[in-house]
Each structure stands twice: as C-alpha cells, then as structure tokens.
Design a protein around this motif. Structure first.
Motif, PDB file in Angstrom:
ATOM      1  N   GLU A   1     -15.036   3.849 -11.073  1.00 51.68           N
ATOM      2  CA  GLU A   1     -15.136   2.505 -10.499  1.00 51.68           C
ATOM      3  C   GLU A   1     -13.873   2.130  -9.732  1.00 51.68           C
ATOM      4  N   ILE A   2     -12.712   2.449 -10.276  1.00 52.72           N
ATOM      5  CA  ILE A   2     -11.464   2.144  -9.571  1.00 52.72           C
ATOM      6  C   ILE A   2     -11.313   3.047  -8.352  1.00 52.72           C
ATOM      7  N   ARG A   3     -11.778   4.289  -8.438  1.00 48.71           N
ATOM      8  CA  ARG A   3     -11.777   5.153  -7.251  1.00 48.71           C
ATOM      9  C   ARG A   3     -12.704   4.580  -6.170  1.00 48.71           C
ATOM     10  N   ARG A   4     -13.809   4.017  -6.586  1.00 45.10           N
ATOM     11  CA  ARG A   4     -14.730   3.372  -5.631  1.00 45.10           C
ATOM     12  C   ARG A   4     -14.053   2.191  -4.954  1.00 45.10           C
ATOM     13  N   LEU A   5     -13.326   1.398  -5.734  1.00 44.11           N
ATOM     14  CA  LEU A   5     -12.589   0.262  -5.171  1.00 44.11           C
ATOM     15  C   LEU A   5     -11.562   0.754  -4.153  1.00 44.11           C
ATOM     16  N   ALA A   6     -10.861   1.820  -4.488  1.00 36.84           N
ATOM     17  CA  ALA A   6      -9.857   2.368  -3.580  1.00 36.84           C
ATOM     18  C   ALA A   6     -10.496   2.847  -2.282  1.00 36.84           C
ATOM     19  N   ALA A   7     -11.658   3.477  -2.380  1.00 35.28           N
ATOM     20  CA  ALA A   7     -12.348   3.945  -1.178  1.00 35.28           C
ATOM     21  C   ALA A   7     -12.745   2.780  -0.286  1.00 35.28           C
ATOM     22  N   LEU A   8     -13.177   1.677  -0.895  1.00 34.29           N
ATOM     23  CA  LEU A   8     -13.524   0.479  -0.122  1.00 34.29           C
ATOM     24  C   LEU A   8     -12.294  -0.123   0.538  1.00 34.29           C
ATOM     25  N   ALA A   9     -11.152  -0.052  -0.157  1.00 36.34           N
ATOM     26  CA  ALA A   9      -9.914  -0.629   0.367  1.00 36.34           C
ATOM     27  C   ALA A   9      -9.455   0.091   1.625  1.00 36.34           C
ATOM     28  N   GLY A  10      -9.537   1.420   1.641  1.00 33.89           N
ATOM     29  CA  GLY A  10      -9.084   2.176   2.803  1.00 33.89           C
ATOM     30  C   GLY A  10      -7.613   1.919   3.096  1.00 33.89           C
ATOM     31  N   GLU A  11      -7.327   1.461   4.322  1.00 34.53           N
ATOM     32  CA  GLU A  11      -5.942   1.209   4.736  1.00 34.53           C
ATOM     33  C   GLU A  11      -5.393  -0.105   4.187  1.00 34.53           C
ATOM     34  N   MET A  12      -6.252  -0.937   3.630  1.00 31.73           N
ATOM     35  CA  MET A  12      -5.852  -2.235   3.095  1.00 31.73           C
ATOM     36  C   MET A  12      -5.292  -2.080   1.679  1.00 31.73           C
ATOM     37  N   THR A  13      -4.341  -2.930   1.305  1.00 31.15           N
ATOM     38  CA  THR A  13      -3.864  -3.006  -0.076  1.00 31.15           C
ATOM     39  C   THR A  13      -4.693  -4.075  -0.775  1.00 31.15           C
ATOM     40  N   VAL A  14      -5.395  -3.691  -1.842  1.00 30.24           N
ATOM     41  CA  VAL A  14      -6.337  -4.591  -2.514  1.00 30.24           C
ATOM     42  C   VAL A  14      -5.983  -4.692  -3.992  1.00 30.24           C
ATOM     43  N   ILE A  15      -5.966  -5.913  -4.487  1.00 30.67           N
ATOM     44  CA  ILE A  15      -5.716  -6.186  -5.904  1.00 30.67           C
ATOM     45  C   ILE A  15      -6.974  -6.802  -6.499  1.00 30.67           C
TER      46      ILE A  15
END
Length: 283
Positions: A72-86
């Motif tokens: 799930e966190i890897r999925r979040l990271a993939a959605l973030a891409g170049e953006m920093t997301v918290i």
C-alpha cells in the motif's frame, strides 16, 4: 533559492482502502495540475480514523494495519511520482503493535515515517504511541512531521525546528467540540484551537507550516477541515475553510526563513539554561 509550491488537503476518508486510494489519486492529480511539489494529506487517510474518542471505540476494529514497506505504501509512492507526499495510515509495527503514523514518500520510496506521540482521550486503546520527533531531508527541503494532538505541545515542533526542519507538516483528524458544539463549524471552539496551534507553532519556531485535516464526518466525529499553509510569521498564506479542498501556496522557503529570522531569531536567542523548573534537579 528553494521555491516550493506546497499544499494542504482537507478531505473525507473512510474504512474502504480502495475508496481512499481513489480519493488520494484524485487529489494528487489535482495537486499536479497546480504544480504542487509538496502535498500533505490528512491523518488516517488510508483506512480512516476511529469512529469516536470515547471508551466505546474499543468496539471498532479500526483501520487496516499497513506495513511501512508494504504494497500500500509502495502504491502511494507510485502515485506520488516526482511529488513529495505525506499521508496518514495505521502502521503495523515490527513489535506487533499498531501505530497512528505519517509517512513521507516520493516515487523513489519512503523518505520518513513518524509515529504519533501524544494521544488524546481514548486513542491509546487503539494505538501504541511513538517516542521521537526527527526531521529529514526531502526534495522540497528539510521537513518535520507531526500528527494532530502532537501540535498541542510546543516541544514537538521545537524539537523538529532544532533538528533543522524549515517546514513543519502536521496532519490531523481534528474534530469539532464534543460538547456544546457550534452549529456553524467556523465558530467551533475546537476549530479555533486548531487554527491557533497552527499559527503559534509556525511563529514561535519561525518555520513554514503545512496543516492538513480530515473533513466531513466519520462515526460520531465531525471534522473541522481548515487545511492551511502558514508562513514563519504566523500569517496564513492559503486555507480551505471548514469545507473540503486544497490550500496551495508558492513559497521561497530559504527567503521566508531568512526574512523571519533576520532581526529576532527565536531559535538563536533561546536560553535553555533558564528553562529548568525550580526543584527539577532534585526531583
């Protein structure tokens, strides 16, 4: 120069993880069209918060527990891409306990993780507590994370500022008052406290402050929204009000910090030797 387009989210999330990811994906796409570099989503946006903060919350199975290095966190990271997301989630700790946590990701993976330290009311029936505040480096600058009630304690943000954080990010599931609730959330006393803490933590530490929060309702809770970006002087640069939305501000972080600290430097002028309570040494 470190110019960052930063955004705080006020949005509604629930128990259904797929629904939550649909909302997260929509918000990240919206932020991307705004050119956002740093995006803060609310506490418990992956799996929802608790149904309430009274003793009967133990009857709630709570959100799904996710591993910080899980899919799930890897999925979040993939959605973030170049953006920093918290984003906020229920973390499955290596010790078998559950933590109310915030994770910071880019497409490259996890940059930081924070376990909520301060627990209000009966939250400790559902989560174990963290015990540290640490800043870390990101493409958007050096960041420190907090979760909701953490920001009611000045030491939390101060520890992060002393660790070099130029940007404080506090994600919340902050509700309106539990008694004598105002019909208009904008007049709610807990909403007023939420806003005061945001502005005070930014001003006293002379840092940028990003505050995300849940909106809408969940269980017995009615969240106050009020996502915002605050400058190091305590002035609000962008805010959603009590409704769902995205508060976006474009800030030269280095210049904003230098300007705020040019004359009176709150971190520089500290006198730690004067802050020990009388009798503490012999207690």
């Amino acid at each position: 120069m470190n110019t960052v387009r930063m955004a705080a989210v006020a949005a509604e999330f629930g128990r259904d993880l797929e629904d939550d990811f649909t909302t997260v994906e929509r918000l990240i796409k919206e932020a991307r069209t705004e050119g956002v570099d740093l995006l803060a989503l609310p506490e418990a946006c992956l799996g929802g918060y608790l149904l309430g903060l009274d003793d009967d919350t133990a009857l709630d199975a709570g959100p799904p527990a996710l591993s910080v290095d899980g899919p799930e966190i890897r999925r979040l990271a993939a959605l973030a891409g170049e953006m920093t997301v918290i984003a906020g989630y229920c973390e499955a700790g290596e010790d078998g306990r559950r933590y109310n946590s915030a994770v910071c990701v880019t497409g490259d993976g996890v940059l930081g993780n924070h376990r909520k330290v301060h627990q209000p009311l009966s939250e400790d029936a559902s989560y174990a507590s963290g015990d540290t505040f640490r800043a870390f480096d990101t493409p958007a600058g050096r960041i420190g994370m907090m979760i909701c009630y953490d920001k009611a304690f000045p030491e939390s943000a101060r520890a992060l500022a002393l660790d070099g954080a130029g940007i404080g990010v506090c994600i919340s599931a902050w509700p309106g008052a539990r008694t004598n609730a105002a019909a208009d959330l904008a007049e709610d006393r807990w909403k007023r406290r939420f806003d005061l803490f945001d502005r005070a933590r930014a001003l006293e530490n002379q840092i940028l402050w990003i505050s995300a929060n849940q909106a809408g309702t969940f269980g017995s809770l009615r969240f106050v929204g009020s996502a915002k970006v605050v400058d190091p002087g305590g002035d609000i640069l962008a805010a959603t009000g009590v409704t769902a939305g995205l508060a976006v501000a474009h800030v030269d972080v280095d210049e904003a910090l230098a300007t705020a600290r040019r004359s009176m430097g709150h971190l520089r002028d500290r006198r730690p030797d004067a802050y020990t309570p009388a009798g503490a040494a012999s207690a």
